[in-house]
Design a protein around this motif. Structure first.
Motif, PDB file in Angstrom:
ATOM      1  N   ARG A  51      14.845  79.774  29.078  1.00  0.00           N
ATOM      2  CA  ARG A  51      14.809  78.797  27.980  1.00  0.00           C
ATOM      3  C   ARG A  51      14.645  79.461  26.620  1.00  0.00           C
ATOM      4  O   ARG A  51      14.838  78.815  25.591  1.00  0.00           O
ATOM      5  N   VAL A  52      14.260  80.747  26.596  1.00  0.00           N
ATOM      6  CA  VAL A  52      14.117  81.492  25.343  1.00  0.00           C
ATOM      7  C   VAL A  52      14.841  82.822  25.482  1.00  0.00           C
ATOM      8  O   VAL A  52      15.078  83.309  26.585  1.00  0.00           O
ATOM      9  N   GLN A  53      15.166  83.407  24.334  1.00  0.00           N
ATOM     10  CA  GLN A  53      15.891  84.675  24.333  1.00  0.00           C
ATOM     11  C   GLN A  53      14.921  85.845  24.334  1.00  0.00           C
ATOM     12  O   GLN A  53      13.884  85.822  23.664  1.00  0.00           O
ATOM     13  N   GLY A  54      15.260  86.871  25.107  1.00  0.00           N
ATOM     14  CA  GLY A  54      14.438  88.072  25.136  1.00  0.00           C
ATOM     15  C   GLY A  54      14.818  88.954  26.306  1.00  0.00           C
ATOM     16  O   GLY A  54      15.663  88.599  27.135  1.00  0.00           O
ATOM     17  N   ASN A 143       4.773  72.614  14.170  1.00  0.00           N
ATOM     18  CA  ASN A 143       5.255  73.987  14.327  1.00  0.00           C
ATOM     19  C   ASN A 143       4.418  74.759  15.353  1.00  0.00           C
ATOM     20  O   ASN A 143       4.948  75.570  16.125  1.00  0.00           O
ATOM     21  N   THR A 144       3.122  74.485  15.371  1.00  0.00           N
ATOM     22  CA  THR A 144       2.251  75.137  16.350  1.00  0.00           C
ATOM     23  C   THR A 144       2.603  74.710  17.770  1.00  0.00           C
ATOM     24  O   THR A 144       2.660  75.537  18.689  1.00  0.00           O
ATOM     25  N   LYS A 145       2.872  73.413  17.946  1.00  0.00           N
ATOM     26  CA  LYS A 145       3.237  72.921  19.279  1.00  0.00           C
ATOM     27  C   LYS A 145       4.557  73.521  19.742  1.00  0.00           C
ATOM     28  O   LYS A 145       4.709  73.910  20.909  1.00  0.00           O
ATOM     29  N   ILE A 146       5.530  73.611  18.822  1.00  0.00           N
ATOM     30  CA  ILE A 146       6.826  74.198  19.182  1.00  0.00           C
ATOM     31  C   ILE A 146       6.662  75.660  19.560  1.00  0.00           C
ATOM     32  O   ILE A 146       7.237  76.134  20.553  1.00  0.00           O
ATOM     33  N   ALA A 147       5.863  76.370  18.782  1.00  0.00           N
ATOM     34  CA  ALA A 147       5.626  77.780  19.078  1.00  0.00           C
ATOM     35  C   ALA A 147       4.920  77.947  20.419  1.00  0.00           C
ATOM     36  O   ALA A 147       5.216  78.869  21.186  1.00  0.00           O
ATOM     37  N   ALA A 148       3.996  77.021  20.740  1.00  0.00           N
ATOM     38  CA  ALA A 148       3.282  77.088  22.013  1.00  0.00           C
ATOM     39  C   ALA A 148       4.240  76.824  23.184  1.00  0.00           C
ATOM     40  O   ALA A 148       4.164  77.472  24.231  1.00  0.00           O
ATOM     41  N   VAL A 149       5.152  75.863  22.993  1.00  0.00           N
ATOM     42  CA  VAL A 149       6.130  75.562  24.043  1.00  0.00           C
ATOM     43  C   VAL A 149       7.029  76.771  24.299  1.00  0.00           C
ATOM     44  O   VAL A 149       7.276  77.169  25.436  1.00  0.00           O
ATOM     45  N   ASN A 150       7.541  77.360  23.219  1.00  0.00           N
ATOM     46  CA  ASN A 150       8.411  78.535  23.366  1.00  0.00           C
ATOM     47  C   ASN A 150       7.673  79.698  24.012  1.00  0.00           C
ATOM     48  O   ASN A 150       8.248  80.437  24.830  1.00  0.00           O
ATOM     49  N   VAL A 169      19.292  88.494  37.787  1.00  0.00           N
ATOM     50  CA  VAL A 169      19.223  89.385  36.632  1.00  0.00           C
ATOM     51  C   VAL A 169      18.266  90.527  36.961  1.00  0.00           C
ATOM     52  O   VAL A 169      17.507  90.455  37.927  1.00  0.00           O
ATOM     53  N   SER A 170      18.311  91.549  36.144  1.00  0.00           N
ATOM     54  CA  SER A 170      17.467  92.725  36.382  1.00  0.00           C
ATOM     55  C   SER A 170      16.466  92.900  35.254  1.00  0.00           C
ATOM     56  O   SER A 170      16.687  92.425  34.123  1.00  0.00           O
ATOM     57  N   ILE A 171      15.382  93.606  35.539  1.00  0.00           N
ATOM     58  CA  ILE A 171      14.375  93.888  34.520  1.00  0.00           C
ATOM     59  C   ILE A 171      15.026  94.699  33.392  1.00  0.00           C
ATOM     60  O   ILE A 171      15.771  95.647  33.636  1.00  0.00           O
ATOM     61  N   GLY A 172      14.723  94.308  32.153  1.00  0.00           N
ATOM     62  CA  GLY A 172      15.299  94.969  30.985  1.00  0.00           C
ATOM     63  C   GLY A 172      16.560  94.314  30.467  1.00  0.00           C
ATOM     64  O   GLY A 172      17.044  94.652  29.388  1.00  0.00           O
ATOM     65  N   GLU A 173      17.099  93.355  31.216  1.00  0.00           N
ATOM     66  CA  GLU A 173      18.330  92.673  30.797  1.00  0.00           C
ATOM     67  C   GLU A 173      18.010  91.592  29.769  1.00  0.00           C
ATOM     68  O   GLU A 173      16.995  90.888  29.867  1.00  0.00           O
ATOM     69  N   LEU A 174      18.881  91.461  28.762  1.00  0.00           N
ATOM     70  CA  LEU A 174      18.715  90.422  27.745  1.00  0.00           C
ATOM     71  C   LEU A 174      19.136  89.088  28.344  1.00  0.00           C
ATOM     72  O   LEU A 174      20.247  88.930  28.837  1.00  0.00           O
ATOM     73  N   VAL A 175      18.232  88.107  28.298  1.00  0.00           N
ATOM     74  CA  VAL A 175      18.514  86.788  28.863  1.00  0.00           C
ATOM     75  C   VAL A 175      18.311  85.728  27.777  1.00  0.00           C
ATOM     76  O   VAL A 175      17.677  85.977  26.749  1.00  0.00           O
ATOM     77  N   GLY A 176      18.856  84.549  28.014  1.00  0.00           N
ATOM     78  CA  GLY A 176      18.667  83.438  27.090  1.00  0.00           C
ATOM     79  C   GLY A 176      19.512  83.513  25.842  1.00  0.00           C
ATOM     80  O   GLY A 176      19.326  82.700  24.931  1.00  0.00           O
ATOM     81  N   ALA A 177      20.434  84.464  25.785  1.00  0.00           N
ATOM     82  CA  ALA A 177      21.238  84.611  24.563  1.00  0.00           C
ATOM     83  C   ALA A 177      22.604  83.968  24.701  1.00  0.00           C
ATOM     84  O   ALA A 177      23.390  83.990  23.772  1.00  0.00           O
ATOM     85  N   SER A 178      22.909  83.399  25.865  1.00  0.00           N
ATOM     86  CA  SER A 178      24.236  82.839  26.104  1.00  0.00           C
ATOM     87  C   SER A 178      24.165  81.336  26.272  1.00  0.00           C
ATOM     88  O   SER A 178      23.095  80.743  26.426  1.00  0.00           O
ATOM     89  N   THR A 179      25.331  80.718  26.249  1.00  0.00           N
ATOM     90  CA  THR A 179      25.469  79.289  26.507  1.00  0.00           C
ATOM     91  C   THR A 179      26.520  79.115  27.592  1.00  0.00           C
ATOM     92  O   THR A 179      27.661  79.566  27.407  1.00  0.00           O
TER      93      THR A 179
END
Length: 369
Positions: A51-54, A143-150, A169-179
Motif C-alpha cells: 500500500r506504500v512505496q519503499g 495529517n497525523t492520522k494519514i501519516a499514522a495510516v501510511n 518479491v524479494s528483500i531489497g526490491e522496490l515495491v508499491g511504485a507501480s499501478t
C-alpha cells in the motif's frame, strides 16, 4: 410283430417347472438424496499488496505457513514513514500551541471591547485568528492520522487466519511504485471451506415442491445438510450446510448454482478439489428394495420378473430409485407382497410356470453417511 412295435413307442413326459429363487421386497425407510458433482473453493482468498512505496525490508514468514490473524508477514522500509509521522505529530503540537494563544488573545479582546477599551474591529481580527488556528489544528490532526495510516502500511499483516503462498518479491526490491499495486503474496482461509455445485431444473422444482409441502422457508432450505466425498474416499465423510442458492437459473445450462459451507479444521479439503456432493431432500417411509442384480433392462426401460399366484412368471415394468446398501429402491411398479425372481433369471421366462423357492433378501450395510 405288433407286440414288438407297440413296445417301441415313446410317450412325451412334461419336464418339471424350472426352479428359481424368489423373495418379497424388503421394506424400510430411506433418505432420498440430491446428488451432484462440485468443486471446493476458499472461504477467503486475498492478495496481499504493497500500500506504500519503499524497499522491502524483511519477509517474516515461511512460504506455505499457516499464520494467525495479525501476524506480521512483510516489512516495507518503515523509517521514512515513521519520520513523516513524527513530523505530522510535531506540526499538530505546534497547531495546538497556536490555538491556545489565539483563544487567550480572543478572550482578552472580548473583555476590552466590553470595557470599550478597543474597537470592535480589533475583536473581529482576534476572532478570525482564533478560527484560523482551529482550522489549522484540525488539518494537522488529519495529517497525523494519514501519516499514522501510511506508517501502519509498512507492516503487512495477515488479515485473517490462513495459509500464505510463496512470496512474489524479494528483500531489497522496490515495491508499491507501480499501478496496480505490487502483489506480495496470497493468503487463503481453509476453515471453513466452500463447495460449489449446480442443481438441474427438474431437481430444483422437486425440492421447491417438497419445501412447500413441508412448510419450509428459504432460511430453512439454507440449513439443509450437505455431505461431500473426495475421489479417493468411500461415502460422504465431510459434512456441512447449504449456504447460498442463486436467485436465477443459468439459462445456458438449465442449472441453479448452489453453495455449501463445511468445517475444515484438519485442512483435509483444499480449494479446487473435485468432489461428490449429496443433499438429503426427504425421508421416504416403507420403501421397497430388491437386489440390484434382479433388475433387467430393455428398450422400454427397467423391469423385474415376478411370480404370480399361479407360479407363472410376469415381466413387471418398474421405475427405479437410488442404490442404498446394495439394494435398489423400486419407486413404482412393485407391491410389497410380490415375489421377485432373484436367482435363476435365465430359467424364468415370462408366461411360463416355475417352481419358486422362497428366499430372504440379505441386506447389506448402507453406504457411509
Amino acid at each position: 410283430m405288433c407286440v414288438l412295435s407297440a413296445c417301441e413307442q415313446n410317450t412325451f413326459v412334461q419336464p418339471p417347472p424350472a426352479k428359481v429363487d424368489v423373495a418379497v421386497p424388503v421394506q424400510r425407510s430411506f433418505t432420498r438424496y440430491l446428488e451432484a458433482t462440485g468443486n471446493t473453493a476458499a472461504f477467503k482468498n486475498v492478495d496481499l499488496v504493497a500500500r506504500v512505496q519503499g524497499f522491502l525490508q524483511s519477509i517474516n514468514y515461511k512460504d506455505g505457513a499457516y499464520v494467525k490473524e495479525g501476524t506480521s508477514l512483510f516489512t516495507i522500509e518503515p523509517e521514512t514513514y515513521k519520520l513523516k509521522l513524527e513530523q505530522a505529530q510535531a506540526a499538530e503540537t505546534g497547531a495546538q500551541a497556536t490555538l491556545r494563544q489565539a483563544e487567550a488573545d480572543f478572550k482578552r479582546q472580548q473583555e476590552l471591547v466590553q470595557r470599550q477599551a478597543v474597537s470592535q474591529a480589533t475583536l473581529d481580527t482576534s476572532t478570525s485568528t482564533r478560527d484560523n488556528a482551529q482550522a489549522s489544528l484540525l488539518q494537522a490532526q488529519v495529517n497525523t492520522k494519514i501519516a499514522a495510516v501510511n506508517y501502519g502500511y509498512t507492516n503487512v499483516a495477515a488479515p485473517f487466519d490462513g495459509v500464505v503462498s510463496a512470496h512474489l518479491v524479494s528483500i531489497g526490491e522496490l515495491v508499491g511504485a507501480s499501478t496496480p499495486p505490487t502483489q506480495l503474496a496470497t493468503i487463503v482461509a481453509l476453515d471453513p471451506i466452500y463447495v460449489n455445485f449446480n442443481v438441474n431444473e427438474q431437481d430444483v422444482l422437486r425440492i421447491r415442491e417438497e419445501a412447500r409441502r413441508r412448510g419450509m422457508t428459504a432460511d430453512d432450505l439454507r440449513q439443509l445438510p450437505v455431505e461431500i466425498g473426495l475421489q479417493t474416499e468411500t461415502g460422504f465423510p465431510h459434512k456441512g450446510n447449504l449456504d447460498y442458492a442463486a436467485a436465477t437459473l443459468n439459462q445456458a445450462t438449465g442449472t441453479l448454482p448452489v453453495r455449501g459451507v463445511l468445517r475444515n479444521a484438519d485442512r483435509a479439503l483444499l480449494p479446487g478439489f473435485f468432489v461428490r456432493v449429496r443433499v438429503p431432500v426427504d425421508q421416504v417411509q416403507n420403501a421397497l428394495f430388491v437386489p440390484d442384480v434382479a433388475l433387467g433392462a430393455d428398450q422400454a426401460g427397467r423391469y423385474l420378473l415376478v411370480v404370480n399366484g399361479e407360479n407363472i412368471v410376469e415381466q413387471r415394468k418398474v421405475r427405479v430409485g437410488p442404490l442404498d446398501g446394495g439394494l435398489r429402491v423400486i419407486e413404482e411398479g412393485l407391491k410389497a407382497d410380490d415375489r421377485v425372481v432373484t436367482a435363476g433369471l435365465l430359467r424364468a421366462i415370462p408366461g411360463q410356470k416355475v417352481d419358486p423357492q422362497l428366499k430372504k433378501i440379505e441386506t447389506q450395510p448402507t453406504a457411509a453417511k
